[in-house]
Write a protein that holds these residues in place. Structure first.
Motif, PDB file in Angstrom:
ATOM      1  N   ASN A 100       0.800  -1.221   0.000  1.00  0.00           N
ATOM      2  CA  ASN A 100       0.000   0.000   0.000  1.00  0.00           C
ATOM      3  C   ASN A 100       0.833   1.272   0.000  1.00  0.00           C
ATOM      4  N   SER A 101       2.169   1.151   0.002  1.00  0.00           N
ATOM      5  CA  SER A 101       3.012   2.337  -0.025  1.00  0.00           C
ATOM      6  C   SER A 101       3.244   2.758  -1.474  1.00  0.00           C
ATOM      7  N   PRO A 102       3.650   4.012  -1.713  1.00  0.00           N
ATOM      8  CA  PRO A 102       3.903   4.438  -3.095  1.00  0.00           C
ATOM      9  C   PRO A 102       4.926   3.540  -3.775  1.00  0.00           C
ATOM     10  N   GLY A 103       4.588   3.080  -4.950  1.00  0.00           N
ATOM     11  CA  GLY A 103       5.433   2.147  -5.673  1.00  0.00           C
ATOM     12  C   GLY A 103       5.056   0.700  -5.442  1.00  0.00           C
ATOM     13  N   GLY A 104       4.180   0.445  -4.477  1.00  0.00           N
ATOM     14  CA  GLY A 104       3.736  -0.910  -4.198  1.00  0.00           C
ATOM     15  C   GLY A 104       2.661  -1.345  -5.168  1.00  0.00           C
TER      16      GLY A 104
ATOM     17  N   PRO B 287      -9.923   3.827  -3.440  1.00  0.00           N
ATOM     18  CA  PRO B 287      -9.995   5.289  -3.500  1.00  0.00           C
ATOM     19  C   PRO B 287     -10.287   5.880  -2.125  1.00  0.00           C
ATOM     20  N   PHE B 288      -9.785   7.082  -1.902  1.00  0.00           N
ATOM     21  CA  PHE B 288     -10.063   7.798  -0.660  1.00  0.00           C
ATOM     22  C   PHE B 288     -11.477   8.364  -0.747  1.00  0.00           C
TER      23      PHE B 288
END
Length: 144
Positions: A83-87, A94-95
């Motif tokens: 769930n981290s950027p690049g994962g 969506p938020f």
């Protein structure tokens, strides 16, 4: 611009960050956990051996050598949490803003009366705090 350094780090903080980055590099390198744990133990031993260095110049030099070694042994495909950027799952869900609950139909809200009663109370508390801090929302006279 998260890559810009905005704070001064002590030597101990830099060492801790180097150790953590080293553990992350080991996690990227090994697919079998027992091999990763063995190398992590060896890495910890290297840090413990250098922990007794009292001379700040030598300690800084050892830290820079460690950072250079980490850069040399950097994995071409580093491990990323999903769930981290690049994962692989980053941005998958969506938020949804909190205001979505205000669009519920009254019959839907009636199914959760305690929740929506407390929600209305908290919204009113927020408005009161805002008006206390920044002033009320007085209606301005129209220039007609």
């Amino acid at each position: 611009m998260s890559f810009l350094q905005t704070e001064l780090l002590s030597h101990a903080q830099k060492v801790c960050r180097l150790y953590r980055a080293g553990l992350r590099a080991l996690r990227s390198e090994h697919t079998q956990r027992h091999l990763m744990r063995y190398d992590a133990t060896l890495l910890r031993n290297r840090f413990d051996v250098n922990a007794v260095i009292d001379d700040p110049i030598v300690a800084t030099q050892v830290l820079e050598e460690g950072m250079e070694e980490l850069r040399r042994k950097d994995h071409p495909l580093p491990f990323k949490f999903p769930n981290s950027p690049g994962g692989c799952a980053y941005g998958r869900e969506p938020f949804l803003p909190d205001a979505i609950f205000d669009m519920w139909h009254p019959l839907e809200k009636a199914q959760y009366p305690e929740y929506f009663a407390r929600r209305e109370q908290r919204k009113q508390e927020y408005v009161d705090r805002w008006e206390k801090k920044y002033g009320g929302s007085e209606a301005k006279p129209s220039a007609a």
